[in-house]
Design a protein around this motif. Structure first.
Motif, PDB file in Angstrom:
ATOM      1  N   VAL A 230     -25.962 -32.499  71.837  1.00 37.34           N
ATOM      2  CA  VAL A 230     -27.252 -31.796  71.806  1.00 37.34           C
ATOM      3  C   VAL A 230     -27.228 -30.494  72.596  1.00 37.34           C
ATOM      4  CG1 VAL A 230     -28.483 -33.974  71.535  1.00 37.34           C
ATOM      5  CG2 VAL A 230     -28.212 -32.993  73.823  1.00 37.34           C
ATOM      6  N   SER A 231     -26.097 -30.150  73.208  1.00 38.22           N
ATOM      7  CA  SER A 231     -26.069 -28.932  74.030  1.00 38.22           C
ATOM      8  C   SER A 231     -26.364 -27.656  73.227  1.00 38.22           C
ATOM      9  CB  SER A 231     -24.728 -28.818  74.767  1.00 38.22           C
ATOM     10  OG  SER A 231     -23.652 -28.826  73.851  1.00 38.22           O
ATOM     11  N   PRO A 232     -25.891 -27.499  71.962  1.00 29.83           N
ATOM     12  CA  PRO A 232     -26.290 -26.297  71.211  1.00 29.83           C
ATOM     13  C   PRO A 232     -27.790 -26.228  70.957  1.00 29.83           C
ATOM     14  CG  PRO A 232     -24.362 -27.315  70.214  1.00 29.83           C
ATOM     15  CD  PRO A 232     -24.879 -28.284  71.220  1.00 29.83           C
ATOM     16  N   VAL A 233     -28.403 -27.407  70.702  1.00 32.62           N
ATOM     17  CA  VAL A 233     -29.859 -27.444  70.518  1.00 32.62           C
ATOM     18  C   VAL A 233     -30.560 -27.052  71.812  1.00 32.62           C
ATOM     19  CG1 VAL A 233     -31.814 -28.922  69.905  1.00 32.62           C
ATOM     20  CG2 VAL A 233     -29.628 -29.209  68.741  1.00 32.62           C
ATOM     21  N   THR A 234     -30.011 -27.503  72.934  1.00 32.81           N
ATOM     22  CA  THR A 234     -30.603 -27.159  74.229  1.00 32.81           C
ATOM     23  C   THR A 234     -30.533 -25.656  74.477  1.00 32.81           C
ATOM     24  OG1 THR A 234     -29.929 -29.311  75.094  1.00 32.81           O
ATOM     25  CG2 THR A 234     -30.502 -27.626  76.699  1.00 32.81           C
ATOM     26  N   LEU A 235     -29.405 -25.034  74.106  1.00 34.88           N
ATOM     27  CA  LEU A 235     -29.291 -23.573  74.270  1.00 34.88           C
ATOM     28  C   LEU A 235     -30.387 -22.859  73.483  1.00 34.88           C
ATOM     29  CD1 LEU A 235     -27.821 -20.990  75.122  1.00 34.88           C
ATOM     30  CD2 LEU A 235     -26.324 -21.278  73.129  1.00 34.88           C
ATOM     31  N   PHE A 236     -30.591 -23.288  72.244  1.00 31.02           N
ATOM     32  CA  PHE A 236     -31.649 -22.681  71.421  1.00 31.02           C
ATOM     33  C   PHE A 236     -33.022 -22.901  72.059  1.00 31.02           C
ATOM     34  CE2 PHE A 236     -34.876 -23.619  68.173  1.00 31.02           C
ATOM     35  CZ  PHE A 236     -34.993 -22.371  67.595  1.00 31.02           C
ATOM     36  N   GLN A 237     -33.278 -24.127  72.500  1.00 31.67           N
ATOM     37  CA  GLN A 237     -34.594 -24.433  73.065  1.00 31.67           C
ATOM     38  C   GLN A 237     -34.833 -23.699  74.380  1.00 31.67           C
ATOM     39  OE1 GLN A 237     -36.887 -25.821  71.564  1.00 31.67           O
ATOM     40  NE2 GLN A 237     -35.907 -26.946  69.916  1.00 31.67           N
ATOM     41  N   VAL A 238     -33.780 -23.533  75.185  1.00 34.58           N
ATOM     42  CA  VAL A 238     -33.941 -22.805  76.459  1.00 34.58           C
ATOM     43  C   VAL A 238     -34.341 -21.357  76.190  1.00 34.58           C
ATOM     44  CG1 VAL A 238     -32.661 -21.878  78.425  1.00 34.58           C
ATOM     45  CG2 VAL A 238     -32.439 -24.282  77.825  1.00 34.58           C
ATOM     46  N   ILE A 239     -33.657 -20.705  75.254  1.00 32.11           N
ATOM     47  CA  ILE A 239     -33.967 -19.300  74.969  1.00 32.11           C
ATOM     48  C   ILE A 239     -35.367 -19.163  74.380  1.00 32.11           C
ATOM     49  CG2 ILE A 239     -33.336 -17.331  73.520  1.00 32.11           C
ATOM     50  CD1 ILE A 239     -30.438 -18.098  73.872  1.00 32.11           C
ATOM     51  N   VAL A 240     -35.721 -20.053  73.449  1.00 32.00           N
ATOM     52  CA  VAL A 240     -37.061 -19.993  72.846  1.00 32.00           C
ATOM     53  C   VAL A 240     -38.133 -20.256  73.906  1.00 32.00           C
ATOM     54  CG1 VAL A 240     -38.601 -21.133  71.210  1.00 32.00           C
ATOM     55  CG2 VAL A 240     -36.265 -20.577  70.530  1.00 32.00           C
ATOM     56  N   SER A 241     -37.894 -21.234  74.783  1.00 31.13           N
ATOM     57  CA  SER A 241     -38.882 -21.555  75.823  1.00 31.13           C
ATOM     58  C   SER A 241     -39.024 -20.407  76.816  1.00 31.13           C
ATOM     59  CB  SER A 241     -38.472 -22.842  76.553  1.00 31.13           C
ATOM     60  OG  SER A 241     -38.422 -23.924  75.657  1.00 31.13           O
ATOM     61  N   ILE A 242     -37.918 -19.774  77.197  1.00 32.90           N
ATOM     62  CA  ILE A 242     -37.995 -18.635  78.121  1.00 32.90           C
ATOM     63  C   ILE A 242     -38.819 -17.505  77.510  1.00 32.90           C
ATOM     64  CG2 ILE A 242     -36.608 -16.773  79.123  1.00 32.90           C
ATOM     65  CD1 ILE A 242     -34.452 -18.821  79.723  1.00 32.90           C
ATOM     66  N   ILE A 243     -38.558 -17.209  76.241  1.00 30.69           N
ATOM     67  CA  ILE A 243     -39.328 -16.150  75.573  1.00 30.69           C
ATOM     68  C   ILE A 243     -40.808 -16.524  75.531  1.00 30.69           C
ATOM     69  CG2 ILE A 243     -39.679 -14.975  73.366  1.00 30.69           C
ATOM     70  CD1 ILE A 243     -36.660 -15.222  72.891  1.00 30.69           C
ATOM     71  N   GLY A 244     -41.093 -17.800  75.237  1.00 29.87           N
ATOM     72  CA  GLY A 244     -42.489 -18.246  75.171  1.00 29.87           C
ATOM     73  C   GLY A 244     -43.201 -18.131  76.509  1.00 29.87           C
ATOM     74  N   PHE A 245     -42.537 -18.541  77.595  1.00 30.93           N
ATOM     75  CA  PHE A 245     -43.192 -18.483  78.908  1.00 30.93           C
ATOM     76  C   PHE A 245     -43.307 -17.038  79.407  1.00 30.93           C
ATOM     77  CE2 PHE A 245     -42.638 -23.065  79.263  1.00 30.93           C
ATOM     78  CZ  PHE A 245     -43.763 -23.431  79.997  1.00 30.93           C
ATOM     79  N   LEU A 246     -42.319 -16.189  79.093  1.00 25.05           N
ATOM     80  CA  LEU A 246     -42.434 -14.791  79.527  1.00 25.05           C
ATOM     81  C   LEU A 246     -43.590 -14.080  78.814  1.00 25.05           C
ATOM     82  CD1 LEU A 246     -38.689 -13.626  79.734  1.00 25.05           C
ATOM     83  CD2 LEU A 246     -40.260 -14.077  81.623  1.00 25.05           C
ATOM     84  N   GLN A 247     -43.970 -14.576  77.633  1.00 27.17           N
ATOM     85  CA  GLN A 247     -45.068 -13.963  76.889  1.00 27.17           C
ATOM     86  C   GLN A 247     -46.344 -14.799  76.957  1.00 27.17           C
ATOM     87  OE1 GLN A 247     -43.559 -13.434  72.906  1.00 27.17           O
ATOM     88  NE2 GLN A 247     -42.132 -11.831  73.505  1.00 27.17           N
ATOM     89  N   ILE A 248     -46.426 -15.739  77.871  1.00 23.76           N
ATOM     90  CA  ILE A 248     -47.567 -16.653  77.911  1.00 23.76           C
ATOM     91  C   ILE A 248     -48.868 -15.872  78.111  1.00 23.76           C
ATOM     92  CG2 ILE A 248     -47.413 -17.094  80.406  1.00 23.76           C
ATOM     93  CD1 ILE A 248     -48.054 -20.036  79.726  1.00 23.76           C
ATOM     94  N   PHE A 249     -49.837 -16.177  77.273  1.00 25.27           N
ATOM     95  CA  PHE A 249     -51.100 -15.431  77.314  1.00 25.27           C
ATOM     96  C   PHE A 249     -52.324 -16.342  77.122  1.00 25.27           C
ATOM     97  CE2 PHE A 249     -54.544 -13.362  74.968  1.00 25.27           C
ATOM     98  CZ  PHE A 249     -54.847 -12.316  75.825  1.00 25.27           C
ATOM     99  N   THR A 250     -52.319 -17.107  76.038  1.00 21.74           N
ATOM    100  CA  THR A 250     -53.539 -17.837  75.667  1.00 21.74           C
ATOM    101  C   THR A 250     -53.928 -18.862  76.725  1.00 21.74           C
ATOM    102  OG1 THR A 250     -52.855 -17.582  73.364  1.00 21.74           O
ATOM    103  CG2 THR A 250     -54.627 -19.133  73.821  1.00 21.74           C
ATOM    104  N   GLN A 251     -52.950 -19.617  77.238  1.00 19.64           N
ATOM    105  CA  GLN A 251     -53.283 -20.676  78.197  1.00 19.64           C
ATOM    106  C   GLN A 251     -53.947 -20.100  79.450  1.00 19.64           C
ATOM    107  OE1 GLN A 251     -50.444 -20.308  76.575  1.00 19.64           O
ATOM    108  NE2 GLN A 251     -49.566 -22.253  75.897  1.00 19.64           N
ATOM    109  N   PRO A 252     -53.325 -19.139  80.158  1.00 19.88           N
ATOM    110  CA  PRO A 252     -54.007 -18.605  81.349  1.00 19.88           C
ATOM    111  C   PRO A 252     -55.267 -17.820  81.007  1.00 19.88           C
ATOM    112  CG  PRO A 252     -51.973 -17.397  80.920  1.00 19.88           C
ATOM    113  CD  PRO A 252     -51.967 -18.585  80.019  1.00 19.88           C
ATOM    114  N   TYR A 253     -55.305 -17.188  79.839  1.00 22.30           N
ATOM    115  CA  TYR A 253     -56.487 -16.417  79.453  1.00 22.30           C
ATOM    116  C   TYR A 253     -57.709 -17.323  79.316  1.00 22.30           C
ATOM    117  CZ  TYR A 253     -59.492 -13.312  76.707  1.00 22.30           C
ATOM    118  OH  TYR A 253     -60.550 -12.553  76.251  1.00 22.30           O
TER     119      TYR A 253
END
Length: 322
Positions: A230-253
């Motif tokens: 599952v390590s390749p899947v984890t690499l994909f999920q880590v990058i997607v999650s980092i991008i999502g948290f760096l752009q987080i808007f709706t939740q704190p808004y």
């Protein structure tokens, strides 16, 4: 002159016959038909992606308020960012959310996928219930979590009281606002969990049986069999999650709103994410040039972080899975 060159010269000097013109007409017609089918994408890409990207890059070097022509100011917007205390506050808030939110999301998703992969009665129902929050609109989920995290009548503090724990004022105390945002973000971790579940089902059972015959326990079976797969899947999920948290808007808004459609930032600006401050500069303060500079800075930061994760992945992503 060789025979091949003579043949080429003869072919170029020979007028094209009726068959050659027909082939060229069919070729042009096929090209036009292909462009006609692709034109919605081409037009959409040019007007919805290429032009906004180019315009944002230009506006980041201008002073522009939407109502007057942009005035060229060079690097002034980028210099202003380094002297803006609120900019650094929003960047620090986003970094904290990313550093703590990404590992929690990945860990919970991987652990939940293992539970969902266990053959028990009602397994399809559990999988559906876990994925259900992912299809709830994030705005609806946000207002639901405002109620759940309410200090007086919220269910989260009521649940903690069953164990004798006095719940905090999640949305009023600065030290608890970021855990509240992360908690709300984990609400939609079911999508990641389902992807991990699909990866776990691809692990050959023969490897687990061989590991058990060798006396491997649960942890060794995970580190030697499950994780490499599952390590390749984890690499994909880590990058997607980092991008999502760096752009987080709706939740704190939504969690920081004091009145409907009012842009807030929480107590002590503890909920002000980078994307929220960018939005405020663009559509509240009408500083489109400054907001464009912030957008390009966020793009560069996201690119650098993603490249760092990709560079380190050589050490923890299994080579045989690449």
């Amino acid at each position: 002159m060789t025979s091949a060159s003579a043949l080429r010269v003869r072919r170029e000097n020979t007028p094209a016959g009726p068959g050659g013109r027909a082939r060229r007409r069919r070729s042009r017609r096929s090209t036009l038909i292909g462009l006609a089918f692709a034109s919605p994408f081409i037009v959409g890409f040019l007007f919805l992606f290429a032009y906004p990207i180019a315009a944002s890059a230009y506006y980041s070097f201008t002073d522009f308020n939407l109502f007057q022509s942009p005035e060229w100011v060079g690097l002034a917007n980028y210099v202003q960012m380094f002297n803006d205390g609120v900019f650094w506050k929003s960047l620090a808030n986003t970094a904290v959310l990313t550093i703590f939110g990404v590992p929690l999301a990945i860990g919970i998703a991987l652990a939940g996928a293992h539970l969902l992969n266990t053959p028990v009665r009602g397994q399809p129902l559990y999988r559906a219930l876990v994925y259900l929050p992912s299809i709830v609109p994030v705005v609806v989920g946000g207002y639901l979590w405002r109620w759940l995290l309410n200090a007086q009548y919220g269910f989260v503090n009521h649940f903690l009281s069953w164990f004798g724990i006095e719940g905090p004022a999640w949305l009023q105390q600065p030290e608890w606002t970021k855990p509240a945002i992360i908690l709300m973000s984990l609400w939609t971790v079911g999508g990641t969990m389902i992807i991990y579940l699909a990866a776990l089902q691809e692990v050959p059972q023969e490897l687990y049986e061989a590991a058990e015959l060798d006396g491997a326990g649960v942890w060794r079976r995970f580190t030697n069999v499950t994780w490499p797969t599952v390590s390749p899947v984890t690499l994909f999920q880590v990058i997607v999650s980092i991008i999502g948290f760096l752009q987080i808007f709706t939740q704190p808004y939504i969690l920081s709103q004091e009145r409907l459609n009012q842009a807030g930032s929480g107590p002590g600006q503890s909920m002000l994410s980078y994307a929220m401050y960018l939005y405020q500069n663009a559509f509240v303060f009408l500083k489109m040039g400054y907001a464009s500079a912030m957008a390009w800075t966020l793009f560069i930061v996201t690119l650098i972080v993603s490249l760092i994760v990709l560079a380190t992945s050589k050490k923890w992503v299994h080579d045989g899975a690449r």
